[in-house]
Design an enzyme around this catalytic site. Sequence first.
Site, PDB file in Angstrom:
ATOM      1  CE1 TYR A 136      13.467  81.000 -10.310  1.00  0.00           C
ATOM      2  CE2 TYR A 136      12.617  78.868 -10.689  1.00  0.00           C
ATOM      3  CZ  TYR A 136      12.352  80.114 -10.244  1.00  0.00           C
ATOM      4  OH  TYR A 136      11.426  80.257  -9.155  1.00  0.00           O
ATOM      5  CE  LYS A 186      18.713  96.232  -7.626  1.00  0.00           C
ATOM      6  NZ  LYS A 186      17.861  97.104  -6.765  1.00  0.00           N
TER       7      LYS A 186
HETATM    8  C1  IPM Z   1       6.051  78.782 -10.062  1.00  0.00           C
HETATM    9  C2  IPM Z   1       6.614  77.783  -8.846  1.00  0.00           C
HETATM   10  C3  IPM Z   1       7.671  77.239  -9.433  1.00  0.00           C
HETATM   11  C4  IPM Z   1       8.706  77.957  -9.779  1.00  0.00           C
HETATM   12  C5  IPM Z   1       8.260  76.281  -8.426  1.00  0.00           C
HETATM   13  C6  IPM Z   1       7.223  75.068  -8.147  1.00  0.00           C
HETATM   14  C7  IPM Z   1       9.558  75.488  -8.974  1.00  0.00           C
HETATM   15  O1  IPM Z   1       6.735  78.697  -8.076  1.00  0.00           O
HETATM   16  O2  IPM Z   1       5.626  78.174 -11.232  1.00  0.00           O
HETATM   17  O3  IPM Z   1       5.757  79.974  -9.844  1.00  0.00           O
HETATM   18  O4  IPM Z   1       9.612  78.511  -8.987  1.00  0.00           O
HETATM   19  O5  IPM Z   1       8.721  78.419 -11.220  1.00  0.00           O
END
Ligand code: IPM
Length: 347
Positions: A136, A186
């Site tokens: 992320y 994984k």
């Molecule tokens: C979650 C959501 C978020 C994430 C998105 C909205 C960025 O899917 O909180 O699970 O991927 O963390």
Amino acid sequence: MLIALFPGDGIGPEIVAQAKRVLDALGVDGLTYEDGLVGGAAYKALGHPLPPVTLDLARRADAILFGAVGDPDCDSLERHLRPEQAILGLRKALGLFSNLRPAKVFPELADESALKPEVARAIDLLIVRETNGDVYFGEKGFRTTADGLREGYDVMSYDEGEVRRIAHSGFQAARARRGKLCSVDKANVLETSQLWRDVVIEVAAEYPDVALSHMYVDNAAMQLVRNPGQFDVIVTGNMFGDILSDQASMCVGSIGMLASATLNEGRQGLYEPIHGSAPDIAGQGKANPLATILSAAMMLRYSLDLPEQADRIEKAVAKALADGARSADLGGAMTTVEMGDAVLAVL
Ligand code: IPM
Ligand code: MG
């Protein structure tokens, strides 16, 4: 104690309004509220999904009650201006790394599960998802290959400090529950996961009372539908936790039921339903507010040190369901406000 209310986009304002009614009904002294704009709503009003005024409020608050972000109007914006950056930015800026996503079946809802009711009934698990690192937040971008092809990339990485602190969250959560921790990775393919596994094993030495196991994420996805009752606490990285928590929600019945808390090293936390902004049903009074109401209960427990009030909300939700409260996602026809009314009636 200051609570920041960030309703966001889509169904966010409708569901947060119901959670606020429930909080008000508890009549707790000393709670104050301030509203802030996040997501597409903030972009449209102020030109940024997480404007400085919102971030400042978040930093001042003891806790944040968050609705959802995501707006199809914003899908073609540059990534740093998209609504999702509000939640990612808050997690990062406030160091909210430990995302707790409990999944437990309310007995009345076992028939709503995508699983056989007898399999669903055994579900009582907690996903501890890391939310400050992983693919992320790694370097990302577009480039051109030597052959002239367009290429997208996102770098996955964890350093040992990041793994260690979320491992501690996982072990502590397991210790407070049934004493079983399953670390999901994984490691058969990814170096990031190999480091993850090595560090989790090191941290385990401090928790001899917790039974640690390891599972590859593909197997975990399969086991979650085959025999979800085997899990107590699952600790995993950002991306795997995102996916497995949505999966867990359908195992318990509806994504409209799952609450979450995201904590930093202190008491500060962000509380939100795990579902998204559901633009297709926004403004129609169809959304189930229970995940948000249950998130408010987690807020009382973890950030505001009001466990009895948290219990009151959780019991009221259970009773409302037992009395037949059902929104559309639960196979009923009650509106968002009527679901809020049902919880208030019990309180
Ligand atoms: C979650 C959501 C978020 C994430 C998105 C909205 C960025 O899917 O909180 O699970 O991927 O963390
Ligand atoms: Mg998600």
